[in-house]
Structure formats: structure tokens, C-alpha cells
Design a protein around this motif. Structure first.
Motif, PDB file in Angstrom:
ATOM      1  N   THR A  40       0.787  -1.296   0.075  1.00 15.25           N
ATOM      2  CA  THR A  40      -0.006  -0.059   0.035  1.00 15.25           C
ATOM      3  C   THR A  40       0.877   1.220  -0.109  1.00 15.25           C
ATOM      4  O   THR A  40       0.389   2.301  -0.300  1.00 15.25           O
ATOM      5  CB  THR A  40      -0.874  -0.040   1.359  1.00 15.25           C
ATOM      6  OG1 THR A  40      -0.225   0.097   2.490  1.00 15.25           O
ATOM      7  CG2 THR A  40      -1.707  -1.080   1.381  1.00 15.25           C
ATOM      8  N   ILE A  79      -5.394   4.749   0.573  1.00 18.62           N
ATOM      9  CA  ILE A  79      -5.336   3.152   0.374  1.00 18.62           C
ATOM     10  C   ILE A  79      -6.681   2.434  -0.403  1.00 18.62           C
ATOM     11  O   ILE A  79      -6.484   1.773  -1.049  1.00 18.62           O
ATOM     12  CB  ILE A  79      -4.935   2.458   1.661  1.00 18.62           C
ATOM     13  CG1 ILE A  79      -3.401   2.990   2.099  1.00 18.62           C
ATOM     14  CG2 ILE A  79      -4.970   1.142   1.609  1.00 18.62           C
ATOM     15  CD1 ILE A  79      -3.215   2.446   3.372  1.00 18.62           C
ATOM     16  N   SER A 103      -3.611  -0.124   6.744  1.00 17.83           N
ATOM     17  CA  SER A 103      -3.557  -0.748   5.387  1.00 17.83           C
ATOM     18  C   SER A 103      -4.598  -2.181   5.743  1.00 17.83           C
ATOM     19  O   SER A 103      -5.347  -2.154   4.852  1.00 17.83           O
ATOM     20  CB  SER A 103      -2.351  -1.314   4.886  1.00 17.83           C
ATOM     21  OG  SER A 103      -1.396  -0.198   4.710  1.00 17.83           O
TER      22      SER A 103
END
Length: 365
Positions: A40, A79, A103
Motif C-alpha cells: 500500500t 489506500i 492498510s
């Protein structure tokens, strides 16, 4: 069977390495299981990201969402937007997330909204401290996850209390310890080892990064002062970027305190294993020191890893700097407890996880 493996921050990288290695073994044995590694970009510093890929043998990511920087909300949004675009273009059968970083939560939400099942490695961990962003990440992730892989029986009990179907909970052990055992013989001294002529059990290793400890400048200085004044040995402090900035602003210095750059996995664990003790506000480090048998002092009021205290070598002393003198007195008088290694922290967790994932393949279709 195609799986997304999500990684974004240092703790993730340590945990995905054995997972990827085990999936590759399954593939060599003729199993039709493939993964896409999605980075990410949550951690983008070389020592906090890149070196882990190199040292732990993690392949280059198939996709990097580049979502580093910004506030937590900005990072979460970046993200989610990046991962949604990826899944809309190339969906998968299962999204695997690990730990409790931003994430983990962000990709779980995206996958579930697109009706893609999620497996959470290190599910069920709870601190009960709602001031920790990680606690929010854990609870949100586990509230919508499909399959739960736990490190301890306590985590299993937490999920059952939450109402999770027991048939979807799998007690597999601690995957981070897989990485530890595989790399233990390769730990190597960082430059500071020779520069300071350090010796085994003749220094303290310190890590601090939680906002509750480092954002309050007076509290941070109070912690450092108490540690320095009550230690009989030098203190080595690999400084998180956010903490380094604060110390520079405060012009804090001491001959006994040695500030260094963040270390790679192999170098940090070399220092940890040879230290008199580790002082930290990290959760993962308390697991590693438990396996090492190294005394660990945690500067927090709660922990999501109680087994490191009840079974291991960790002591939780709270977030008051005045708790430092008595605990260091206990340490230097060699009155520290002897710990044990928790159940299934045996280096075989990734094997158990991938075997279960393979057996779930029919449920995913």
C-alpha cells in the motif's frame, strides 16, 4: 485460487514473508494457488520498508498503491481508493490482511464492499485501549472479516465473545515467530555495535513511537531522563522519524543515550537478543523478546498481547515515567522472571495457515 496479500508497514512485512514462502512451496507441489502482493505504500522509508523486502526474501510487490504520508484519514482514503481501482480491474478470490495497521482495515473494507472474502491473520487481538488507532483497526477489521487466524487461545476467546462463528476461527500460532526462527542465525550487528564496543547484556535497547508517549514533549523527555538516570549501562535508541524530529526540537542530549537511525530486521533483532533488556511501547517486539528470553519493559497502560506477560518475559509498567526507577532496579538486581514460549509459536504457523486456505478454496468459489 488467487489471493491478494496486503502489506503496508514494517510489522506486515515480517509476517508476510513466511506466508509467501509457504504458498510458493504449495505451488511447486502442484497446488493451483497464486498470490498478488499489494504494497500500500504506508511505510516508504528505506529502513522501515525496503530493507525488509531484501533481508526477508520478499519478492518485489506486484502492485504499489503509493499511499504513504498524510494524516490517518488521508492515508486510509488513499489506500481505499487505490485498492478499489485494483480490485475492479482484477478481482481475486480472497484478500489476506495481517496485523492491525491502517492498510489492514482499509483493504478489508474495500474487499468486503466488493463481496470479496477476507482472511485476517492475527485476528482477535484486543488491548481495550480506544486511544490506540490500532485497536480501532483491529475491531473494524474483525467485525467484517470472513476467516480468522489467531495467535493465541485468548484471541479465540475474544472473537467468540464478539459472536464470531467458531467454525471460521483457526488457532494457528504466531506467524511473526516463523520469520524470527528462520532468520535467527542471520542476525547481524549494526555499525553501532562496534562503534560503541557493545557487549552482550551490557546495554539497554529502547524503542518509542506511540503518539501517547512521544507527542507530549515533556513526557518524552521525562521517560528518557528516568531511563538514563536509572540505567547502569548505555541506552541505544533507534529513533522513529516522528520521535527524532521532536528530540531535535528539544535539543535533548546525553552521553549515555545513543540515538541511531531505524534498523533493518536482522540488525535490530541482533541488538534485541543481546541486550540486558528492551524498553518499548511496541506490541510486536514484546513477542520477539518473549521467544528470545530477553527481559522486556512495556511503556503502556494496556497490551493486546497479554501472553507476553502471563507466559513470557514482558512487564507492563504503564505510561508514567515514575514507574521506570523501580522496574530498572528489579532488572539490575537480576530479579527478572523466567519466561516460556506460548503454544504454537513454533515456526510452523504459515504452514498451518496456507493449508487451511487451500482447504477453503471450494468455499470461495
Amino acid at each position: 485460487m488467487k489471493i491478494d496479500i496486503i502489506a503496508g508497514a514494517r510489522p506486515n512485512f515480517i509476517k508476510i514473508a513466511p506466508l509467501i514462502e509457504t504458498i510458493n512451496k504449495f505451488k511447486k507441489n502442484g497446488k493451483d494457488i497464486n498470490y498478488r502482493l499489494v504494497h500500500t505504500g504506508q511505510h516508504y522509508d528505506k529502513n522501515m520498508s525496503g530493507s525488509f523486502f531484501e533481508q526477508l526474501g520478499i519478492p518485489d510487490p506486484d502492485v504499489n498503491l503509493g499511499a504513504g504520508g498524510g494524516t490517518q484519514a488521508e492515508q486510509t482514503a488513499a489506500i481505499m481508493m487505490g485498492y478499489e481501482k485494483l480490485l475492479l480491474l482484477e478481482p481475486v478470490d480472497l484478500c489476506v490482511v495481517v496485523g492491525d495497521v491502517t492498510s489492514t482495515m482499509a483493504c478489508t473494507i474495500v474487499a468486503r464492499k466488493l463481496t470479496i472474502p477476507v482472511a485476517h491473520i492475527e485476528a482477535g487481538i484486543r488491548s481495550g485501549d480506544w486511544t490506540m488507532p490500532e485497536e480501532i483497526n483491529r475491531v473494524v477489521t474483525d467485525s467484517i472479516t470472513n476467516y480468522f487466524f489467531t495467535t493465541t487461545v485468548t484471541a479465540v476467546e475474544n472473537l467468540i465473545k464478539q459472536g464470531v462463528d467458531e467454525s471460521h476461527i483457526f488457532f494457528v500460532g504466531n506467524i511473526m515467530i516463523d520469520t524470527f526462527f528462520k532468520n535467527r542465525n542471520h542476525f547481524k550487528p549494526p555499525l553501532i555495535w562496534n562503534q560503541l564496543q557493545l557487549k552482550k547484556e551490557d546495554y539497554l535497547l529502547l524503542t518509542m513511537h506511540r503518539p501517547s508517549n512521544v507527542d507530549d514533549k515533556e513526557k518524552l523527555i521525562a521517560f528518557l531522563t528516568q531511563i538514563i538516570n536509572n540505567s547502569k549501562v548505555p541506552v541505544v535508541f533507534p529513533v522513529h522519524p516522528r520521535t527524532s524530529k521532536i528530540l531535535q526540537e528539544m535539543c535533548f542530549e546525553s552521553d549515555s543515550l545513543h540515538l541511531i537511525e531505524p534498523l533493518s530486521y536482522l540488525e535490530f533483532n541482533y541488538l534485541a537478543e543481546n541486550a540486558k533488556a528492551v524498553i518499548t511501547d511496541s506490541g510486536g517486539i514484546t513477542e520477539e523478546t518473549t521467544v528470545m528470553g530477553v527481559p522486556c519493559i512495556t511503556l503502556r497502560n494496556s497490551t493486546e498481547r497479554p501472553e507476553t506477560i502471563t507466559i513470557g518475559t514482558n512487564e507492563l509498567i504503564g505510561s508514567n515515567p515514575q514507574a521506570i526507577p523501580p522496574i530498572l532496579k528489579k532488572l539490575f538486581e537480576n530479579q527478572w522472571k523466567k519466561g516460556k514460549i506460548p503454544e504454537k509459536w513454533d515456526g510452523k504457523t504459515a504452514e498451518r495457515i496456507v493449508e487451511i486456505l487451500w482447504n477453503l478454496r471450494d468455499d470461495l468459489n
